[in-house]
Motif scaffolding. Structure first.
Motif, PDB file in Angstrom:
ATOM      1  N   LEU A 289       0.436  -0.792  -0.087  1.00  0.00           N
ATOM      2  CA  LEU A 289       0.025   0.062   0.028  1.00  0.00           C
ATOM      3  C   LEU A 289       0.808   1.294  -0.350  1.00  0.00           C
ATOM      4  CD1 LEU A 289      -2.738  -1.467   2.426  1.00  0.00           C
ATOM      5  CD2 LEU A 289      -2.677  -1.369  -0.323  1.00  0.00           C
ATOM      6  N   ARG A 290       2.423   1.103  -0.043  1.00  0.00           N
ATOM      7  CA  ARG A 290       2.904   1.950  -0.460  1.00  0.00           C
ATOM      8  C   ARG A 290       1.937   3.578  -1.500  1.00  0.00           C
ATOM      9  NH1 ARG A 290       8.661  -0.459  -0.829  1.00  0.00           N
ATOM     10  NH2 ARG A 290       7.251  -1.442  -2.635  1.00  0.00           N
ATOM     11  N   ASN A 345       3.942   3.380   4.194  1.00  0.00           N
ATOM     12  CA  ASN A 345       5.090   4.584   3.838  1.00  0.00           C
ATOM     13  C   ASN A 345       4.352   5.813   4.216  1.00  0.00           C
ATOM     14  OD1 ASN A 345       3.790   5.253   1.194  1.00  0.00           O
ATOM     15  ND2 ASN A 345       5.579   5.119   0.247  1.00  0.00           N
ATOM     16  N   HIS A 346       5.073   7.199   4.390  1.00  0.00           N
ATOM     17  CA  HIS A 346       5.002   8.038   4.155  1.00  0.00           C
ATOM     18  C   HIS A 346       4.129   8.796   3.658  1.00  0.00           C
ATOM     19  CE1 HIS A 346       7.800   8.969   1.132  1.00  0.00           C
ATOM     20  NE2 HIS A 346       7.893  10.231   0.888  1.00  0.00           N
ATOM     21  N   LEU A 347       3.774   7.718   2.061  1.00  0.00           N
ATOM     22  CA  LEU A 347       2.202   8.506   1.349  1.00  0.00           C
ATOM     23  C   LEU A 347       1.381   8.061   1.725  1.00  0.00           C
ATOM     24  CD1 LEU A 347       5.280   9.496  -2.333  1.00  0.00           C
ATOM     25  CD2 LEU A 347       3.910  10.894   0.083  1.00  0.00           C
ATOM     26  N   LEU A 368       4.625  -2.816   7.696  1.00  0.00           N
ATOM     27  CA  LEU A 368       6.526  -3.192   7.203  1.00  0.00           C
ATOM     28  C   LEU A 368       6.537  -1.837   6.581  1.00  0.00           C
ATOM     29  CD1 LEU A 368       8.866  -4.873   6.467  1.00  0.00           C
ATOM     30  CD2 LEU A 368       8.303  -3.675   5.525  1.00  0.00           C
ATOM     31  N   GLY A 369       7.582  -1.003   6.931  1.00  0.00           N
ATOM     32  CA  GLY A 369       7.453   0.394   6.245  1.00  0.00           C
ATOM     33  C   GLY A 369       7.309   1.887   7.800  1.00  0.00           C
ATOM     34  N   THR A 370       7.468   2.520   6.974  1.00  0.00           N
ATOM     35  CA  THR A 370       7.433   3.726   8.030  1.00  0.00           C
ATOM     36  C   THR A 370       6.314   4.343   8.354  1.00  0.00           C
ATOM     37  OG1 THR A 370       7.646   5.162   5.372  1.00  0.00           O
ATOM     38  CG2 THR A 370       9.210   4.821   6.106  1.00  0.00           C
ATOM     39  N   THR A 371       5.968   5.427   9.413  1.00  0.00           N
ATOM     40  CA  THR A 371       5.002   6.099   9.322  1.00  0.00           C
ATOM     41  C   THR A 371       4.356   6.529   8.338  1.00  0.00           C
ATOM     42  OG1 THR A 371       6.006   6.263  11.517  1.00  0.00           O
ATOM     43  CG2 THR A 371       3.930   7.322  11.219  1.00  0.00           C
ATOM     44  N   THR A 372       2.653   6.094   8.102  1.00  0.00           N
ATOM     45  CA  THR A 372       1.476   7.118   7.648  1.00  0.00           C
ATOM     46  C   THR A 372       1.286   8.010   7.057  1.00  0.00           C
ATOM     47  OG1 THR A 372       0.083   5.618   8.383  1.00  0.00           O
ATOM     48  CG2 THR A 372       0.825   4.452   7.186  1.00  0.00           C
ATOM     49  N   VAL A 373       0.750   8.733   6.694  1.00  0.00           N
ATOM     50  CA  VAL A 373       0.433  10.425   6.607  1.00  0.00           C
ATOM     51  C   VAL A 373      -0.438  10.446   7.596  1.00  0.00           C
ATOM     52  CG1 VAL A 373      -0.963  11.918   5.286  1.00  0.00           C
ATOM     53  CG2 VAL A 373       0.303  10.251   3.812  1.00  0.00           C
ATOM     54  N   GLY A 374      -1.488   9.577   8.282  1.00  0.00           N
ATOM     55  CA  GLY A 374      -2.063  10.025   9.060  1.00  0.00           C
ATOM     56  C   GLY A 374      -3.293  10.784   9.217  1.00  0.00           C
ATOM     57  N   GLY A 436      -0.213  10.479  15.225  1.00  0.00           N
ATOM     58  CA  GLY A 436       0.542  10.306  14.123  1.00  0.00           C
ATOM     59  C   GLY A 436       0.577   9.613  13.493  1.00  0.00           C
ATOM     60  N   GLY A 437      -0.228   8.531  12.113  1.00  0.00           N
ATOM     61  CA  GLY A 437      -0.240   7.857  11.355  1.00  0.00           C
ATOM     62  C   GLY A 437      -0.423   6.825  11.844  1.00  0.00           C
ATOM     63  N   ILE A 438      -0.635   4.929  11.201  1.00  0.00           N
ATOM     64  CA  ILE A 438      -0.165   4.362  11.687  1.00  0.00           C
ATOM     65  C   ILE A 438       1.536   3.675  11.756  1.00  0.00           C
ATOM     66  CG2 ILE A 438       0.094   1.737  11.474  1.00  0.00           C
ATOM     67  CD1 ILE A 438      -2.897   2.719  11.791  1.00  0.00           C
ATOM     68  N   THR A 439       2.228   4.122  12.985  1.00  0.00           N
ATOM     69  CA  THR A 439       3.578   2.943  12.982  1.00  0.00           C
ATOM     70  C   THR A 439       3.534   2.203  12.460  1.00  0.00           C
ATOM     71  OG1 THR A 439       3.433   4.518  14.599  1.00  0.00           O
ATOM     72  CG2 THR A 439       5.329   3.235  14.886  1.00  0.00           C
ATOM     73  N   PRO A 440       4.940   1.657  12.044  1.00  0.00           N
ATOM     74  CA  PRO A 440       4.570  -0.281  11.349  1.00  0.00           C
ATOM     75  C   PRO A 440       4.855  -1.032  12.494  1.00  0.00           C
ATOM     76  CG  PRO A 440       5.742   1.609  10.206  1.00  0.00           C
ATOM     77  CD  PRO A 440       5.668   2.470  11.012  1.00  0.00           C
ATOM     78  N   ASP A 441       4.468  -1.918  12.740  1.00  0.00           N
ATOM     79  CA  ASP A 441       5.363  -2.983  13.334  1.00  0.00           C
ATOM     80  C   ASP A 441       6.704  -2.921  13.349  1.00  0.00           C
ATOM     81  OD1 ASP A 441       2.539  -3.881  14.630  1.00  0.00           O
ATOM     82  OD2 ASP A 441       2.216  -4.794  12.870  1.00  0.00           O
ATOM     83  N   ILE A 442       7.361  -2.896  12.127  1.00  0.00           N
ATOM     84  CA  ILE A 442       8.882  -3.280  11.607  1.00  0.00           C
ATOM     85  C   ILE A 442       9.223  -2.123  10.512  1.00  0.00           C
ATOM     86  CG2 ILE A 442      10.411  -4.750  10.234  1.00  0.00           C
ATOM     87  CD1 ILE A 442       8.387  -7.235  10.950  1.00  0.00           C
ATOM     88  N   GLU A 443       9.669  -1.523  11.671  1.00  0.00           N
ATOM     89  CA  GLU A 443      10.026   0.165  10.922  1.00  0.00           C
ATOM     90  C   GLU A 443      11.435  -0.374   9.682  1.00  0.00           C
ATOM     91  OE1 GLU A 443       9.407   3.175  11.174  1.00  0.00           O
ATOM     92  OE2 GLU A 443       8.234   3.411  12.581  1.00  0.00           O
ATOM     93  N   VAL A 444      11.060   0.095   8.308  1.00  0.00           N
ATOM     94  CA  VAL A 444      12.387   0.100   7.442  1.00  0.00           C
ATOM     95  C   VAL A 444      12.131   1.529   6.227  1.00  0.00           C
ATOM     96  CG1 VAL A 444      12.954  -1.625   4.909  1.00  0.00           C
ATOM     97  CG2 VAL A 444      11.421  -3.100   7.368  1.00  0.00           C
ATOM     98  N   SER A 445      13.270   2.319   6.635  1.00  0.00           N
ATOM     99  CA  SER A 445      12.971   3.041   5.933  1.00  0.00           C
ATOM    100  C   SER A 445      13.272   2.656   4.557  1.00  0.00           C
ATOM    101  CB  SER A 445      14.299   3.505   6.967  1.00  0.00           C
ATOM    102  OG  SER A 445      15.276   3.589   6.247  1.00  0.00           O
TER     103      SER A 445
END
Length: 497
Positions: A289-290, A345-347, A368-374, A436-445
């Motif tokens: 869903l990035r 991801n952030h988008l 998995l990924g980075t924090t979402t838009v919110g 602040g958005g959905i924080t991933p269970d696994i942060e991957v930048s």
């Protein structure tokens, strides 16, 4: 009734221009601005005081005038009432008088529709970023994004330099009117209906090529293997865009589905992709869903339904003037136990966050990924007139655990419950937060970009060498198939180019 006072100071005042708009200021005002103000006051997710709304509209109107024009709008000298509806009527009657005075006396004439639209723009400025007044092109683009179809030719375009030309970047699919007529990715559109595209923006070009299904448009094209430009007349048809551009199975049994948007029919596409991947022996699934900015809430609920058991809460919404609504899965899960990863991801926004939040809250899979838009708000479309609609934020949505993930809701809003609280997932009781958005269970930048990355993702790079390289590459290797894999020699040749 209290006497209304209004003070207008103009730098230069003269008789009104002889130029007349199609509709008077009063007609435009009642048809658009006043109707929009009433809808905002009644349905917006947070209460907006009539004074704030009226003052915002005044600022907008005066933005359409010359810089020397000034105004005084003193709410304290006007009607005082505890009835919000009466206050709204009073303030906006004063505003209409102001607009009429401008129309009659301003030295530099401003059309009625311009005054009204600037007033509406002023009101929209004090709302959240997702509340939008939609007209013409913006309304058409919104309908394309959500409904996934439009009357046109069926390809994506981009301005490329140094030609300043409109390039056919890619075909939506191989059954579009353009594809069937022989248009190819890499073609340059030099004219549309004999109008040169030199210096034309992509938006204007797209508007020129869209139209009612059944009508025709003539494109003048340049192609790498043709010595001279040629004309191609294409009949417009309703084009259905795909929301799943890629579904594939990796050698280790991992299925992968890329979902670009939540439009009408997205659930059907995801369902079909899952069934086909299972037939190929899928053992686990990645749902990507990035960069997915959202779409229809109903599609998000139905797609989540593919992974959760029947009667599971997916999300619920609350609004100031609309009833609380719960969204529940209605069918047995298509993939109940298959290991699942949702990439964000952030988008990733809105409907993407609903899906990711529900999967996370029910411990159905990992995010998995980075924090979402919110973007935890719900917009609904309100018809204004035949020319315009209002996309207005009317509610906030919450994940099954009760958390709101919206970044932009004000902290004092009663709709954002437990803004700083911790929540627990519903099966394993893992800690999740509601801000602040959905924080991933696994942060991957994401990896840092390079000049080569910029060229390969050239949709955002106007001076794109990859586009020109690909045009020539097709001539040298006409037998290439979609399963072609780039090797070291190909990368070296591109770098040399």
């Amino acid at each position: 009734m209290s006497i209304l006072r209004i003070s207008l100071l103009f730098a230069l005042v003269a008789f009104a221009s002889d130029l007349q708009a199609e509709r008077s200021v009063e007609d435009e005002y009642k048809a658009l601005l006043w109707k929009t103000a009433k809808i905002i006051h009644q349905y917006y997710v947070e209460e907006v005081h009539p004074d704030s709304l009226a003052q915002a509209a005044v600022r907008g109107i005066f933005n359409s005038l010359d810089p020397a024009s000034e105004y005084t709008f003193n709410a304290r000298t006007q009607l005082a009432s505890e009835d919000p509806a009466r206050l709204l009527n009073d303030r906006f009657y004063t505003l209409m008088q102001m607009a009429q005075a401008i129309d009659e006396n301003a030295f530099y004439p401003v059309t009625a529709d311009t005054l009204v639209r600037f007033g509406i723009a002023g009101m929209m400025e004090i709302l959240d970023p997702y509340s939008v007044f939609l007209e013409k092109r913006n309304l058409d683009n919104f309908n394309i994004q959500t409904q996934g179809k439009y009357g046109g030719l069926g390809f994506r375009i981009q301005v490329v330099y140094p030609d300043s030309a409109i390039a056919v970047w890619s075909l939506v699919h191989d059954q579009t009117p353009a594809a069937l007529a022989g248009v190819k990715s890499g073609d340059l559109i030099t004219a549309i209906n004999n109008t040169s595209t030199k210096g034309m923006s992509a938006g204007v070009a797209a508007d020129s090529m869209r139209g009612e299904p059944g009508t025709s448009v003539t494109l003048t094209l340049e192609r790498a293997d043709r010595p001279t430009p040629f004309d191609l007349t294409i009949e417009r048809r309703e084009v259905q865009m795909n929301s799943v551009p890629l579904a594939t199975l990796f050698p280790d049994g991992t299925g992968y589905i890329k979902l670009d948007s939540f439009q009408k029919g997205s659930t059907r596409e995801v369902f079909k992709a899952i069934v086909e991947l299972e037939e190929q022996g899928m053992e686990r699934l990645i749902l990507d869903l990035r960069n997915n900015g959202g779409g229809y809430l109903e599609e998000a609920v139905q797609i989540t339904d593919l992974f959760l058991p029947r009667d599971c809460l997916v999300a619920f919404t609350e609004g100031r003037r609309i009833e609380t609504a719960e969204y529940i899965t209605r069918e047995d899960a298509l993939l109940r136990d298959t290991p699942l990863i949702v990439m964000v991801n952030h988008l990733s926004a809105s409907a993407s966050e609903i899906v990711a939040g529900a999967i996370q809250d029910w411990d159905r899979g990992l995010v998995l990924g980075t924090t979402t838009v919110g973007k935890g708000s719900v917009q609904q479309i309100v018809h204004i007139d035949d020319r315009a609609e209002l996309k207005l934020t009317m509610a906030a949505w919450h994940t099954p655990s009760g958390r709101s993930i919206d970044k932009r809701m004000r902290k004092d809003s009663t709709l954002v419950r437990g803004y700083d609280k911790e929540f627990k997932t519903l099966r394993l009781e893992r800690i999740v937060r509601g801000r602040g958005g959905i924080t991933p269970d696994i942060e991957v930048s994401g990896r840092s970009g390079s000049r080569l990355d910029a060229q390969l993702s050239g949709f955002y790079n106007l001076n794109n060498q990859f586009f020109y390289y690909a045009r020539e590459h097709r001539l040298k290797y006409p037998a290439l198939t979609p399963d072609f894999v780039v090797g070291p020699a190909d990368l070296a040749a591109f770098r040399a180019f």
